[in-house]
Scaffold this motif. Structure first.
Motif, PDB file in Angstrom:
ATOM      1  N   LEU A 141       0.833  -1.208   0.000  1.00  0.00           N
ATOM      2  CA  LEU A 141       0.000   0.000   0.000  1.00  0.00           C
ATOM      3  C   LEU A 141       0.864   1.252   0.000  1.00  0.00           C
ATOM      4  O   LEU A 141       0.611   2.190  -0.768  1.00  0.00           O
ATOM      5  CB  LEU A 141      -0.927  -0.008   1.215  1.00  0.00           C
ATOM      6  CG  LEU A 141      -1.802   1.242   1.383  1.00  0.00           C
ATOM      7  CD1 LEU A 141      -2.767   1.379   0.205  1.00  0.00           C
ATOM      8  CD2 LEU A 141      -2.578   1.175   2.702  1.00  0.00           C
ATOM      9  N   ALA A 142       1.892   1.291   0.843  1.00  0.00           N
ATOM     10  CA  ALA A 142       2.766   2.469   0.899  1.00  0.00           C
ATOM     11  C   ALA A 142       3.467   2.681  -0.430  1.00  0.00           C
ATOM     12  O   ALA A 142       3.588   3.815  -0.910  1.00  0.00           O
ATOM     13  CB  ALA A 142       3.789   2.306   2.021  1.00  0.00           C
ATOM     14  N   ASP A 143       3.921   1.593  -1.058  1.00  0.00           N
ATOM     15  CA  ASP A 143       4.599   1.721  -2.351  1.00  0.00           C
ATOM     16  C   ASP A 143       3.628   2.143  -3.452  1.00  0.00           C
ATOM     17  O   ASP A 143       3.979   2.931  -4.338  1.00  0.00           O
ATOM     18  CB  ASP A 143       5.256   0.394  -2.731  1.00  0.00           C
ATOM     19  CG  ASP A 143       6.521   0.118  -1.929  1.00  0.00           C
ATOM     20  OD1 ASP A 143       7.051   1.062  -1.322  1.00  0.00           O
ATOM     21  OD2 ASP A 143       6.967  -1.043  -1.910  1.00  0.00           O
ATOM     22  N   ALA A 144       2.413   1.612  -3.425  1.00  0.00           N
ATOM     23  CA  ALA A 144       1.436   1.899  -4.475  1.00  0.00           C
ATOM     24  C   ALA A 144       0.948   3.336  -4.440  1.00  0.00           C
ATOM     25  O   ALA A 144       0.466   3.858  -5.455  1.00  0.00           O
ATOM     26  CB  ALA A 144       0.244   0.944  -4.362  1.00  0.00           C
ATOM     27  N   THR A 145       1.065   3.990  -3.307  1.00  0.00           N
ATOM     28  CA  THR A 145       0.586   5.370  -3.179  1.00  0.00           C
ATOM     29  C   THR A 145       1.730   6.353  -2.946  1.00  0.00           C
ATOM     30  O   THR A 145       1.483   7.525  -2.644  1.00  0.00           O
ATOM     31  CB  THR A 145      -0.415   5.476  -2.012  1.00  0.00           C
ATOM     32  OG1 THR A 145       0.198   4.991  -0.807  1.00  0.00           O
ATOM     33  CG2 THR A 145      -1.666   4.656  -2.294  1.00  0.00           C
ATOM     34  N   GLY A 280      -3.315  12.393  -3.954  1.00  0.00           N
ATOM     35  CA  GLY A 280      -4.512  11.687  -3.543  1.00  0.00           C
ATOM     36  C   GLY A 280      -5.097  10.809  -4.621  1.00  0.00           C
ATOM     37  O   GLY A 280      -6.275  10.453  -4.571  1.00  0.00           O
ATOM     38  N   VAL A 281      -4.280  10.435  -5.606  1.00  0.00           N
ATOM     39  CA  VAL A 281      -4.735   9.583  -6.707  1.00  0.00           C
ATOM     40  C   VAL A 281      -3.830   8.354  -6.772  1.00  0.00           C
ATOM     41  O   VAL A 281      -2.602   8.476  -6.740  1.00  0.00           O
ATOM     42  CB  VAL A 281      -4.706  10.339  -8.052  1.00  0.00           C
ATOM     43  CG1 VAL A 281      -4.940   9.389  -9.219  1.00  0.00           C
ATOM     44  CG2 VAL A 281      -5.770  11.436  -8.050  1.00  0.00           C
ATOM     45  N   VAL A 282      -4.424   7.179  -6.852  1.00  0.00           N
ATOM     46  CA  VAL A 282      -3.656   5.938  -6.957  1.00  0.00           C
ATOM     47  C   VAL A 282      -3.271   5.671  -8.400  1.00  0.00           C
ATOM     48  O   VAL A 282      -2.108   5.406  -8.715  1.00  0.00           O
ATOM     49  CB  VAL A 282      -4.463   4.741  -6.396  1.00  0.00           C
ATOM     50  CG1 VAL A 282      -3.664   3.445  -6.540  1.00  0.00           C
ATOM     51  CG2 VAL A 282      -4.838   4.972  -4.945  1.00  0.00           C
ATOM     52  N   ARG A 283      -4.244   5.760  -9.298  1.00  0.00           N
ATOM     53  CA  ARG A 283      -4.015   5.355 -10.685  1.00  0.00           C
ATOM     54  C   ARG A 283      -4.926   6.140 -11.606  1.00  0.00           C
ATOM     55  O   ARG A 283      -6.093   6.402 -11.290  1.00  0.00           O
ATOM     56  CB  ARG A 283      -4.322   3.863 -10.830  1.00  0.00           C
ATOM     57  CG  ARG A 283      -4.053   3.248 -12.197  1.00  0.00           C
ATOM     58  CD  ARG A 283      -2.603   3.199 -12.505  1.00  0.00           C
ATOM     59  NE  ARG A 283      -2.250   2.194 -13.494  1.00  0.00           N
ATOM     60  CZ  ARG A 283      -1.180   2.271 -14.267  1.00  0.00           C
ATOM     61  NH1 ARG A 283      -0.374   3.323 -14.162  1.00  0.00           N
ATOM     62  NH2 ARG A 283      -0.877   1.338 -15.121  1.00  0.00           N
TER      63      ARG A 283
END
Length: 421
Positions: A141-145, A280-283
């Motif tokens: 989660l930390a890496d993905a965001t 504030g955007v993941v993808r």
């Protein structure tokens, strides 16, 4: 797939080196006829790639010296020819392609299907049985965001590699048929939030815990592949931006937001507005119609703090656009549904996976970048004169490298958010 004479191939990816290696080891030990191939790119900046090949008792490590240090060279000069040789060996029943952490499975799958080795693609010798991605749930989660680059983590795939960890991590996950989960999430909230992202990012992928693969690993992985799995099939950049059936309701602050419009973006205002996709955007994935280049569709991708924009080819309505018979049925259907008598299939279509970002703020920023009524009335001849920050394109390290159509070229708009302050 049992009647297919080609050798089955599993593509194994992930930014979790320990668990990925453990899974590759298990696949090797479980079947003496399974060849496991791994290319280590950690010294690619010096033009050296270390290739490990395991088959039965054979465990061979080879240092490859490349004229240019890049993934494309590794694919073209060694990996693809090696896959063909292995597929033709009587003692090989299956192949596992264990990718380096910095490699994404989609361009590799494209190369297997499209790049010629001799006069034929390697897909005539191997067939992708599954794409498996291993996730370390302790840090996923930390890496993905996050905003960390591959370079900062020592994982670049070429000297010019500017990708973020999030870009690679999310690309690996969304292209997978099976997601193998390892590690322990930091807490219950992190686990729930990561689950909400994966449900929307890769809704069609099966998720299985690594601990469940203690025996019969290969059989369990094959059984986990969904019946409708893509199995390495590369998505057309004009294909659906949402795949599977992702939940459309918010969960743990994670939500899907879609922006559409039937007028072009002003290039300068768009360049300023895309900052809204970096917080504030993941993808983000989308197709853009930019006024200064009205005949070219742009493709946009963002992940965490990294963003890239590139050409996706001409619109159907462009003077040099493809004929309707040359494109996919999905693209023809979409174009028919929104066809404009003046602008044809040109339109904005952006899907944003948000995390804390307010959809109304994204909507306002992108809407403000569209042409006004007066600008729209000026027409394409005036639009083409607009200053265009998207006109310069990044080139691959190798001038003769064949570039997958699915690969988004990074333009001058590719930046980390801290570089844009």
């Amino acid at each position: 797939m049992t009647d297919d004479p080609r050798v089955p191939l599993t593509v194994l990816s992930g930014l979790a080196p320990g668990p990925s290696s453990a899974l590759a080891d298990a696949l090797h030990l479980g079947d003496a006829r399974t060849a496991v191939v791994h290319h280590d790119l950690r010294q690619i900046g010096a033009g050296v790639v270390r290739r490990r090949l395991r088959l039965g008792p054979r465990d061979q490590l080879t240092a490859l010296e490349l004229a240019h240090g890049c993934v494309s060279c590794t694919l073209r000069e060694d990996l693809l020819p090696l896959l063909r040789r292995l597929a033709r060996m009587p003692g090989v029943g299956r192949i596992v392609l264990h990718l380096d952490e910095a490699m994404e499975p989609e361009p590799v799958s494209w190369a297997i299907e499209n790049v010629l080795v001799g006069d034929r693609p390697v897909s005539e010798d191997v067939v992708i049985e599954a794409v498996v991605t291993v996730l370390d749930t302790a840090c996923w989660l930390a890496d993905a965001t996050g905003d960390e680059t591959l370079d900062e983590r020592g994982l670049i795939a070429s000297p010019e590699d500017e990708r973020t960890v999030a870009q690679v991590l999310l690309s690996q996950a969304e292209f997978a048929d099976v997601l193998v989960l390892s590690g322990v999430p930091a807490d219950g909230w992190s686990a729930a939030k990561a689950n909400a992202i994966l449900e929307r990012l890769a809704p069609a992928a099966t998720r299985i815990d690594l601990s469940a693969l203690d025996t019969d690993v290969a059989a369990k992985l094959r059984a986990a592949v969904p019946a409708n799995a893509r199995r390495g099939r590369v998505t057309d950049m004009h294909g659906p931006l949402l795949t599977g059936e992702p939940p459309l309701h918010p969960d743990c602050g994670i939500a899907l937001f879609t922006f559409t419009a039937t007028r072009p973006f002003h290039p300068g205002r768009l360049h300023d507005a895309i900052d809204v996709l970096l917080d504030g955007v993941v993808r983000t994935r989308g197709r853009l119609w930019v006024a200064s280049q009205p005949d070219i569709a742009f493709y946009l991708e963002s992940a965490g703090g990294g963003l890239g924009i590139g050409h996706a080819g001409p619109w159907l309505a462009s003077p040099d656009g493809p004929s309707w018979e040359e494109v996919s049925p999905e693209r023809r259907t979409l174009a028919s549904l929104r066809w404009d008598p003046v602008h044809g299939d040109r339109a904005q279509e952006i899907v944003v996976l948000t995390d804390r970002a307010a959809p109304e703020e994204i909507e306002a920023a992108l809407s403000g970048a569209l042409l006004t009524d007066d600008e729209l009335a000026d027409g394409p001849s005036a639009w083409r004169a607009y200053p265009d920050p998207f006109g310069e394109w990044h080139e691959e390290p190798c001038e003769d490298t064949e570039v997958p159509e699915s690969t988004v070229e990074a333009s001058s708009a590719q930046n980390r958010k801290d570089d844009r302050k």
